[in-house]
Design a protein around this motif. Structure first.
Motif, PDB file in Angstrom:
ATOM      1  N   ASP A   9     -39.542  -8.711 -30.649  1.00  0.00           N
ATOM      2  CA  ASP A   9     -39.309  -8.218 -29.276  1.00  0.00           C
ATOM      3  C   ASP A   9     -37.944  -8.736 -28.829  1.00  0.00           C
ATOM      4  OD1 ASP A   9     -41.526  -7.393 -26.688  1.00  0.00           O
ATOM      5  OD2 ASP A   9     -39.370  -7.707 -26.389  1.00  0.00           O
ATOM      6  N   ASP A  10     -37.160  -7.870 -28.234  1.00  0.00           N
ATOM      7  CA  ASP A  10     -35.808  -8.287 -27.851  1.00  0.00           C
ATOM      8  C   ASP A  10     -35.809  -9.175 -26.614  1.00  0.00           C
ATOM      9  OD1 ASP A  10     -36.559  -5.805 -26.511  1.00  0.00           O
ATOM     10  OD2 ASP A  10     -34.599  -5.960 -25.559  1.00  0.00           O
ATOM     11  N   GLN A  11     -36.910  -9.146 -25.864  1.00  0.00           N
ATOM     12  CA  GLN A  11     -36.959  -9.995 -24.671  1.00  0.00           C
ATOM     13  C   GLN A  11     -37.650 -11.300 -25.003  1.00  0.00           C
ATOM     14  OE1 GLN A  11     -38.170  -7.206 -21.600  1.00  0.00           O
ATOM     15  NE2 GLN A  11     -37.246  -8.584 -20.088  1.00  0.00           N
ATOM     16  N   ARG A  12     -36.863 -12.370 -24.910  1.00  0.00           N
ATOM     17  CA  ARG A  12     -37.343 -13.660 -25.399  1.00  0.00           C
ATOM     18  C   ARG A  12     -38.610 -14.108 -24.691  1.00  0.00           C
ATOM     19  NH1 ARG A  12     -32.417 -17.378 -25.663  1.00  0.00           N
ATOM     20  NH2 ARG A  12     -31.755 -15.712 -27.042  1.00  0.00           N
TER      21      ARG A  12
ATOM     22  N   CYS B 141     -38.810 -12.707 -34.177  1.00  0.00           N
ATOM     23  CA  CYS B 141     -37.511 -12.041 -34.347  1.00  0.00           C
ATOM     24  C   CYS B 141     -37.151 -11.299 -33.069  1.00  0.00           C
ATOM     25  CB  CYS B 141     -37.550 -11.035 -35.495  1.00  0.00           C
ATOM     26  SG  CYS B 141     -37.717 -11.830 -37.092  1.00  0.00           S
ATOM     27  N   GLU B 142     -35.869 -11.283 -32.761  1.00  0.00           N
ATOM     28  CA  GLU B 142     -35.430 -10.621 -31.526  1.00  0.00           C
ATOM     29  C   GLU B 142     -34.814  -9.245 -31.758  1.00  0.00           C
ATOM     30  OE1 GLU B 142     -33.042 -13.500 -29.444  1.00  0.00           O
ATOM     31  OE2 GLU B 142     -34.732 -14.872 -29.270  1.00  0.00           O
TER      32      GLU B 142
ATOM     33  N   ASP C  68     -42.209  -4.514 -30.743  1.00  0.00           N
ATOM     34  CA  ASP C  68     -41.876  -3.737 -29.555  1.00  0.00           C
ATOM     35  C   ASP C  68     -41.200  -2.461 -30.048  1.00  0.00           C
ATOM     36  OD1 ASP C  68     -41.237  -3.033 -26.943  1.00  0.00           O
ATOM     37  OD2 ASP C  68     -39.408  -4.235 -26.895  1.00  0.00           O
TER      38      ASP C  68
ATOM     39  N   MET D 166     -35.634  -1.324 -28.304  1.00  0.00           N
ATOM     40  CA  MET D 166     -34.802  -2.525 -28.446  1.00  0.00           C
ATOM     41  C   MET D 166     -33.384  -2.077 -28.730  1.00  0.00           C
ATOM     42  SD  MET D 166     -37.225  -4.940 -30.843  1.00  0.00           S
ATOM     43  CE  MET D 166     -37.563  -3.738 -32.108  1.00  0.00           C
TER      44      MET D 166
END
Lengths: 158, 456
Positions: free
Chosen positions: A10-13, A35-36, A61, A64
């Motif tokens: 997910d790109d949102q930490r 992983c982001e 997710d 992204m």
């Protein structure tokens, strides 16, 4: 034996942290990786595969920056090294077409909408990981506590 | 106006000269003077040489404009040739007019060569008929358009009110969540500070900084710690995460590692509160923008910050922009004369259009660049996307209302796209320039700093 890996993307930490925290009960038996981005996940999978580690489940997710979740899962689905790897799409923003692609091309096993229910997410993970263990012919006896008895029962192992 | 082809034709020029050339049948009509009352007897045919004449008909007691005539147009055609000899409208000079006329008794000139009076005037009559018919169909069309615009505006304002109400409700809920989480974190902080200063330090760091390392960095440091300290992976990972907001020395303290579980919990708790506050702030920002757009006033004034408007537009479009690499180089600009809501609308529509285009074309690594520049009397904002570009033959059309290449009709009801942008920029006396080739489409918007500048 090395622990089976679960990779969360997910790109949102803050969201990524929340997913991993919800999965903490599984940490006893599985290794949780974060992983982001999709690319980061794919290169991590490459590394893990080289080390001979197994990847049981990818939870991703969809929307992204860079590559999308469905794109990444489609690539994973087409890679024979990961043929037993199970996939969950966890997203708050996917169009009708994205969802169709997720099912047809990426072979997503489960679809969760944000915000998710942690118990349901863990139950789904357990059931998918049990299938992974059975499919890849691993010894499931040592990790009975982490597996889904119903799935084991249906497979005729219990 | 009169059909120019007819005006230039020899037939008309002859009529004008032969019948309306005599100075003794010329007169001046002062501005506001009535030439004919509705229903009044009329035995004259007038030609306007200069000025504007307007005809009104009384409908339900209200004067309604039914024609408007200028130089080279006739007045009284119907009563003169139609033999009714009654004016069907009240005819008033809107400006000072120079007029010429003939009377019923005026004889046909050169009857042998050109025919009777009515035959000679035939082209003029037909032309006047057509002109009036065209005028009435144009008016009908205009009415239809106005009605459509009104309907659209009504829809927008309903949507605006709805979203303003929604924004208000959400704002309250978010406010409660944000405040209460702050209370709890303050309460926890106080108790810890009093009883467990060591744990408090960890909690405070998590709360103030959050987790600052990205997942890749955490993984690298996890490996490093595991190897150097000879500890298991879970422990190393926790240390790596904490090390993102604290210095290594205090994280890697022997006592800390020994009691890692207990202190790490408090660091994590701090991070949780940190994340909650980040999330609340984010939500508040979006709600604020929606509120401004939905229920905002449209009064213009001095002191509007262009950078603010761009940032608000970006936060509104956060979900559209999630898959897009954003490069915003917003240099400080002087404030301008305008309205914040309108500026936000301009940017939202351009940026949303860029996002939609890139999404629809499945542009690989879509990106958006926004830059600002100060010109002598104006500010310039350039918005560039890496989408498929706009084909040259469509470049004029895209600013027209109701033009779309979008396949899915579902639109976020913020506006009517680029036609709104055009209208708004125009109303500011600004300029919008489009440059588009595949892979690089730039909208440059120039807005004057002061009210009456621009478009020079």
């Amino acid at each position: 034996m090395e622990k089976i890996n679960i990779i969360c993307v997910d790109d949102q930490r803050e969201v990524l942290d929340a997913v991993v925290r919800d999965l903490q009960p599984l940490e006893q038996w599985f290794n949780l990786e974060e992983c982001e981005s999709a690319d980061e996940c794919l290169s991590l999978m490459e590394e893990l595969d080289e080390e001979g580690a197994s990847i049981g489940l990818v939870i991703s997710d969809h929307v992204m920056p860079g590559r999308s979740g469905v794109d990444m899962l489609t690539e994973i689905a087409a890679d024979s090294r990961y043929r037993f790897t199970r996939k969950i799409l966890l997203t708050g923003l996917a169009s009708h077409q994205d969802t169709i692609d997720a099912i047809n091309d990426a072979g997503v096993d489960r679809y969760f909408e944000k915000t998710w229910n942690p118990e349901e997410l863990i139950a789904a993970c357990k059931s998918l990981l049990t299938q992974f263990v059975l499919d890849s012919g691993m010894d499931y006896q040592t990790m009975l506590g982490a597996l889904d008895v119903q799935v084991l029962y249906q497979s005729g192992r219990v | 106006m009169f059909d120019s082809e007819l005006v230039d034709s020899p037939a008309y020029q002859r009529i004008k000269q032969v019948y309306f050339g005599r100075a003794d049948r010329h007169f001046t009509l002062k501005k506001g003077k009535t030439l004919l009352e509705q229903g009044e007897f009329n035995d004259k045919l007038y030609l306007i040489l200069e000025g504007t004449i307007v005809g009104y008909q009384s409908i339900d007691g209200e004067p309604v404009e039914i024609f408007r005539s200028g130089p080279d147009m006739f007045i009284g055609l119907q009563s003169f040739f139609g033999r009714s000899h009654r004016s069907y409208s009240k005819v008033v000079a809107e400006t000072e007019c120079s007029m010429a006329y003939i009377e019923l008794s005026t004889p046909a000139e050169d009857e042998y060569q050109y025919g009777s009076l009515i035959e000679q005037f035939n082209p003029v009559i037909v032309n006047a008929l057509i002109t009036r018919q065209l005028r009435s169909s144009h008016a009908a069309l205009e009415r239809q358009r106005t009605q459509k615009r009104l309907l659209q505006a009504e829809k927008m304002s309903t949507l605006g009110q709805l979203s303003a109400g929604l924004a208000h409700e959400l704002n309250n809920s978010i406010g409660v969540l944000a405040r209460k989480s702050e209370y709890i974190s303050e309460f926890v902080a106080d108790i810890l500070n009093e009883r467990e200063p060591k744990k408090f330090a960890f909690f405070k760091n998590g709360l103030d900084e959050g987790q600052r390392l990205n997942s890749l960095e955490v993984r690298q440091r996890t490996r490093e710690f595991a190897r150097k300290l000879n500890i298991n992976k879970e422990t190393a990972k926790l240390l790596a995460k904490m090390a993102s907001s604290m210095d290594d020395a205090s994280v890697l303290d022997k006592n800390v590692i020994k009691n890692l579980e207990s202190v790490a919990q408090f660091w994590q708790l701090g991070v949780d509160f940190h994340d909650m506050q980040v999330a609340a702030k984010h939500a508040t920002g979006i709600v604020k923008s929606v509120k401004i757009l939905g229920g905002g006033s449209f009064e213009r004034g001095e002191g509007v910050c262009v950078i603010d408007s761009i940032e608000q537009a970006l936060s509104l479009l956060k979900s559209n922009l999630r898959a897009v690499q954003l490069d915003a180089q917003l240099r400080e600009l002087p404030t301008i004369y305008g309205n914040l809501t309108e500026l936000i609308q301009i940017w939202v529509n351009i940026i949303k259009n860029a996002c939609d285009a890139m999404e629809q074309a499945a542009t690989p690594s879509p990106s958006l660049r926004i830059s600002t520049r100060l010109l002598p009397d104006a500010v310039k904002v350039k918005i560039t996307d890496t989408g498929p570009g706009i084909p040259e033959k469509l470049q004029d059309k895209i600013f027209q209302p109701n033009f779309t290449t979008k396949k899915n009709g579902l639109q976020f009801g913020l506006g009517l796209g680029l036609s709104i942008v055009m209208r708004l920029v125009d109303s500011y006396n600004g300029r919008i320039v489009l440059n588009s080739v595949p892979g690089k489409t730039t909208f440059s918007v120039t807005l004057p700093i002061r009210e009456r500048d621009g478009k020079n």
